[in-house]
Design a protein around this motif. Structure first.
Motif, PDB file in Angstrom:
ATOM      1  N   LYS A 197       0.838  -1.211   0.000  1.00 51.74           N
ATOM      2  CA  LYS A 197       0.000   0.000   0.000  1.00 51.74           C
ATOM      3  C   LYS A 197       0.869   1.256   0.000  1.00 51.74           C
ATOM      4  CE  LYS A 197      -3.900  -2.177   2.304  1.00 51.74           C
ATOM      5  NZ  LYS A 197      -4.662  -2.316   3.559  1.00 51.74           N
ATOM      6  N   ILE A 198       1.972   1.224   0.766  1.00 51.72           N
ATOM      7  CA  ILE A 198       2.897   2.359   0.789  1.00 51.72           C
ATOM      8  C   ILE A 198       3.502   2.572  -0.601  1.00 51.72           C
ATOM      9  CG2 ILE A 198       5.138   3.143   1.668  1.00 51.72           C
ATOM     10  CD1 ILE A 198       4.356   1.835   4.359  1.00 51.72           C
ATOM     11  N   ASP A 199       3.895   1.494  -1.274  1.00 47.21           N
ATOM     12  CA  ASP A 199       4.441   1.597  -2.633  1.00 47.21           C
ATOM     13  C   ASP A 199       3.425   2.189  -3.595  1.00 47.21           C
ATOM     14  OD1 ASP A 199       6.880   0.592  -1.844  1.00 47.21           O
ATOM     15  OD2 ASP A 199       6.469  -1.454  -2.546  1.00 47.21           O
ATOM     16  N   GLN A 200       2.172   1.780  -3.477  1.00 51.83           N
ATOM     17  CA  GLN A 200       1.119   2.319  -4.345  1.00 51.83           C
ATOM     18  C   GLN A 200       0.927   3.811  -4.100  1.00 51.83           C
ATOM     19  OE1 GLN A 200      -2.286  -0.125  -3.520  1.00 51.83           O
ATOM     20  NE2 GLN A 200      -1.576  -1.824  -4.784  1.00 51.83           N
ATOM     21  N   LEU A 201       0.928   4.214  -2.829  1.00 53.72           N
ATOM     22  CA  LEU A 201       0.781   5.634  -2.503  1.00 53.72           C
ATOM     23  C   LEU A 201       1.975   6.439  -3.000  1.00 53.72           C
ATOM     24  CD1 LEU A 201      -0.734   5.384   1.089  1.00 53.72           C
ATOM     25  CD2 LEU A 201      -1.899   6.106  -1.007  1.00 53.72           C
ATOM     26  N   ASN A 202       3.179   5.888  -2.875  1.00 52.60           N
ATOM     27  CA  ASN A 202       4.356   6.583  -3.380  1.00 52.60           C
ATOM     28  C   ASN A 202       4.303   6.712  -4.899  1.00 52.60           C
ATOM     29  OD1 ASN A 202       6.961   7.845  -2.628  1.00 52.60           O
ATOM     30  ND2 ASN A 202       7.714   6.301  -4.065  1.00 52.60           N
ATOM     31  N   ASN A 203       3.817   5.687  -5.581  1.00 57.21           N
ATOM     32  CA  ASN A 203       3.649   5.779  -7.040  1.00 57.21           C
ATOM     33  C   ASN A 203       2.693   6.905  -7.395  1.00 57.21           C
ATOM     34  OD1 ASN A 203       5.418   3.688  -7.523  1.00 57.21           O
ATOM     35  ND2 ASN A 203       3.834   2.154  -7.863  1.00 57.21           N
ATOM     36  N   GLN A 204       1.645   7.077  -6.602  1.00 59.62           N
ATOM     37  CA  GLN A 204       0.712   8.179  -6.833  1.00 59.62           C
ATOM     38  C   GLN A 204       1.406   9.522  -6.617  1.00 59.62           C
ATOM     39  OE1 GLN A 204      -2.745   7.542  -4.384  1.00 59.62           O
ATOM     40  NE2 GLN A 204      -3.362   5.701  -5.489  1.00 59.62           N
ATOM     41  N   LYS A 205       2.272   9.601  -5.604  1.00 62.21           N
ATOM     42  CA  LYS A 205       3.036  10.828  -5.363  1.00 62.21           C
ATOM     43  C   LYS A 205       3.939  11.141  -6.553  1.00 62.21           C
ATOM     44  CE  LYS A 205       3.630  10.695  -0.322  1.00 62.21           C
ATOM     45  NZ  LYS A 205       4.665  10.630   0.733  1.00 62.21           N
ATOM     46  N   ILE A 206       4.625  10.115  -7.061  1.00 57.99           N
ATOM     47  CA  ILE A 206       5.523  10.314  -8.196  1.00 57.99           C
ATOM     48  C   ILE A 206       4.741  10.796  -9.409  1.00 57.99           C
ATOM     49  CG2 ILE A 206       7.021   9.110  -9.859  1.00 57.99           C
ATOM     50  CD1 ILE A 206       7.918   7.317  -7.479  1.00 57.99           C
ATOM     51  N   THR A 207       3.621  10.169  -9.684  1.00 57.90           N
ATOM     52  CA  THR A 207       2.790  10.566 -10.820  1.00 57.90           C
ATOM     53  C   THR A 207       2.295  12.001 -10.664  1.00 57.90           C
ATOM     54  OG1 THR A 207       2.146   8.260 -11.179  1.00 57.90           O
ATOM     55  CG2 THR A 207       0.763   9.947 -12.187  1.00 57.90           C
ATOM     56  N   ALA A 208       1.843  12.360  -9.466  1.00 60.49           N
ATOM     57  CA  ALA A 208       1.377  13.725  -9.218  1.00 60.49           C
ATOM     58  C   ALA A 208       2.520  14.734  -9.381  1.00 60.49           C
ATOM     59  CB  ALA A 208       0.774  13.818  -7.820  1.00 60.49           C
ATOM     60  N   PHE A 209       3.698  14.376  -8.907  1.00 63.80           N
ATOM     61  CA  PHE A 209       4.857  15.249  -9.030  1.00 63.80           C
ATOM     62  C   PHE A 209       5.215  15.469 -10.496  1.00 63.80           C
ATOM     63  CE2 PHE A 209       9.609  15.768  -8.700  1.00 63.80           C
ATOM     64  CZ  PHE A 209       9.574  17.033  -8.145  1.00 63.80           C
ATOM     65  N   PHE A 210       5.257  14.385 -11.264  1.00 55.64           N
ATOM     66  CA  PHE A 210       5.576  14.501 -12.689  1.00 55.64           C
ATOM     67  C   PHE A 210       4.505  15.291 -13.429  1.00 55.64           C
ATOM     68  CE2 PHE A 210       8.533  10.561 -13.086  1.00 55.64           C
ATOM     69  CZ  PHE A 210       9.445  11.185 -12.257  1.00 55.64           C
ATOM     70  N   GLU A 211       3.264  15.110 -13.027  1.00 50.87           N
ATOM     71  CA  GLU A 211       2.180  15.866 -13.651  1.00 50.87           C
ATOM     72  C   GLU A 211       2.341  17.357 -13.368  1.00 50.87           C
ATOM     73  OE1 GLU A 211      -2.701  16.070 -13.526  1.00 50.87           O
ATOM     74  OE2 GLU A 211      -1.677  14.254 -12.878  1.00 50.87           O
ATOM     75  N   SER A 212       2.720  17.708 -12.136  1.00 49.54           N
ATOM     76  CA  SER A 212       2.908  19.122 -11.789  1.00 49.54           C
ATOM     77  C   SER A 212       4.075  19.737 -12.549  1.00 49.54           C
ATOM     78  CB  SER A 212       3.109  19.280 -10.283  1.00 49.54           C
ATOM     79  OG  SER A 212       4.376  18.811  -9.896  1.00 49.54           O
ATOM     80  N   LEU A 213       5.052  18.908 -12.928  1.00 49.46           N
ATOM     81  CA  LEU A 213       6.188  19.384 -13.721  1.00 49.46           C
ATOM     82  C   LEU A 213       5.868  19.429 -15.218  1.00 49.46           C
ATOM     83  CD1 LEU A 213       9.115  17.440 -11.985  1.00 49.46           C
ATOM     84  CD2 LEU A 213       8.605  19.885 -11.788  1.00 49.46           C
ATOM     85  N   GLY A 214       4.713  18.913 -15.594  1.00 48.12           N
ATOM     86  CA  GLY A 214       4.335  18.887 -17.001  1.00 48.12           C
ATOM     87  C   GLY A 214       5.004  17.778 -17.786  1.00 48.12           C
ATOM     88  N   LEU A 215       5.536  16.786 -17.098  1.00 45.81           N
ATOM     89  CA  LEU A 215       6.261  15.719 -17.784  1.00 45.81           C
ATOM     90  C   LEU A 215       5.341  14.691 -18.426  1.00 45.81           C
ATOM     91  CD1 LEU A 215       9.110  15.040 -15.196  1.00 45.81           C
ATOM     92  CD2 LEU A 215       9.197  16.443 -17.260  1.00 45.81           C
ATOM     93  N   LEU A 216       4.154  14.512 -17.895  1.00 45.46           N
ATOM     94  CA  LEU A 216       3.277  13.455 -18.409  1.00 45.46           C
ATOM     95  C   LEU A 216       2.695  13.792 -19.775  1.00 45.46           C
ATOM     96  CD1 LEU A 216       1.426  12.352 -15.150  1.00 45.46           C
ATOM     97  CD2 LEU A 216       3.545  11.482 -16.151  1.00 45.46           C
ATOM     98  N   GLN A 217       2.708  15.073 -20.138  1.00 47.60           N
ATOM     99  CA  GLN A 217       2.183  15.476 -21.444  1.00 47.60           C
ATOM    100  C   GLN A 217       3.229  15.376 -22.546  1.00 47.60           C
ATOM    101  OE1 GLN A 217       1.875  17.470 -18.646  1.00 47.60           O
ATOM    102  NE2 GLN A 217      -0.249  16.945 -18.223  1.00 47.60           N
ATOM    103  N   ARG A 218       4.488  15.220 -22.166  1.00 45.00           N
ATOM    104  CA  ARG A 218       5.551  15.174 -23.167  1.00 45.00           C
ATOM    105  C   ARG A 218       5.663  13.785 -23.776  1.00 45.00           C
ATOM    106  NH1 ARG A 218      10.465  17.645 -20.028  1.00 45.00           N
ATOM    107  NH2 ARG A 218      11.494  16.040 -21.246  1.00 45.00           N
TER     108      ARG A 218
END
Length: 131
Positions: free
Chosen positions: A19-40
């Motif tokens: 569960k901790i790994d899943q939550l951390n994956n969500q943090k990573i995804t949110a962080f990358f999204e805030s950096l605009g990386l997921l659209q590239r």
């Protein structure tokens, strides 16, 4: 006489870790999204499968802005590559393999064309400033 039911405890701890790994994956995804990386289009989409993620930033000012998230998001590391034009992500194991047994000078030269580095060309306005 066993005081601890080891199997039950190990199963519970394993479930909590997942569960901790899943939550951390969500943090990573949110962080990358805030950096605009997921659209590239140049960003690899399987970064969550990597053991650790290396985030290459082009300047110290950007590093200062993003490094405060390192403590709250596990599995990420940062380096500054002044030769990079934008933020890039890489598998940290690739970085370790590529820089093993290299001196600081060799790593600086290596970063000119790798891990986000782009060689200076005649069309690059910054290259003209170097002449």
């Amino acid at each position: 006489m066993n005081v601890i039911n080891r199997e039950a405890l190990q199963d519970t701890l394993k479930n909590i870790d997942e569960k901790i790994d899943q939550l951390n994956n969500q943090k990573i995804t949110a962080f990358f999204e805030s950096l605009g990386l997921l659209q590239r289009n140049d960003i690899v989409k399987d970064y969550l499968n990597w053991e650790n993620i290396l985030i290459v930033v082009p300047s110290r000012s950007i590093l200062d802005e993003v490094k405060k998230y390192k403590d709250s998001i596990s599995r990420i590391s940062f380096i500054t590559n002044p030769n990079a034009n934008q933020i890039h992500i890489y598998d940290f194991n690739d970085w370790k393999t590529s820089t093993r047994n290299k001196t600081q000078f060799q790593i600086r030269e290596f970063l000119k064309t790798n891990f986000g580095g782009a060689p200076k060309t005649a069309e690059d306005p910054d290259w003209i400033k170097l002449i």
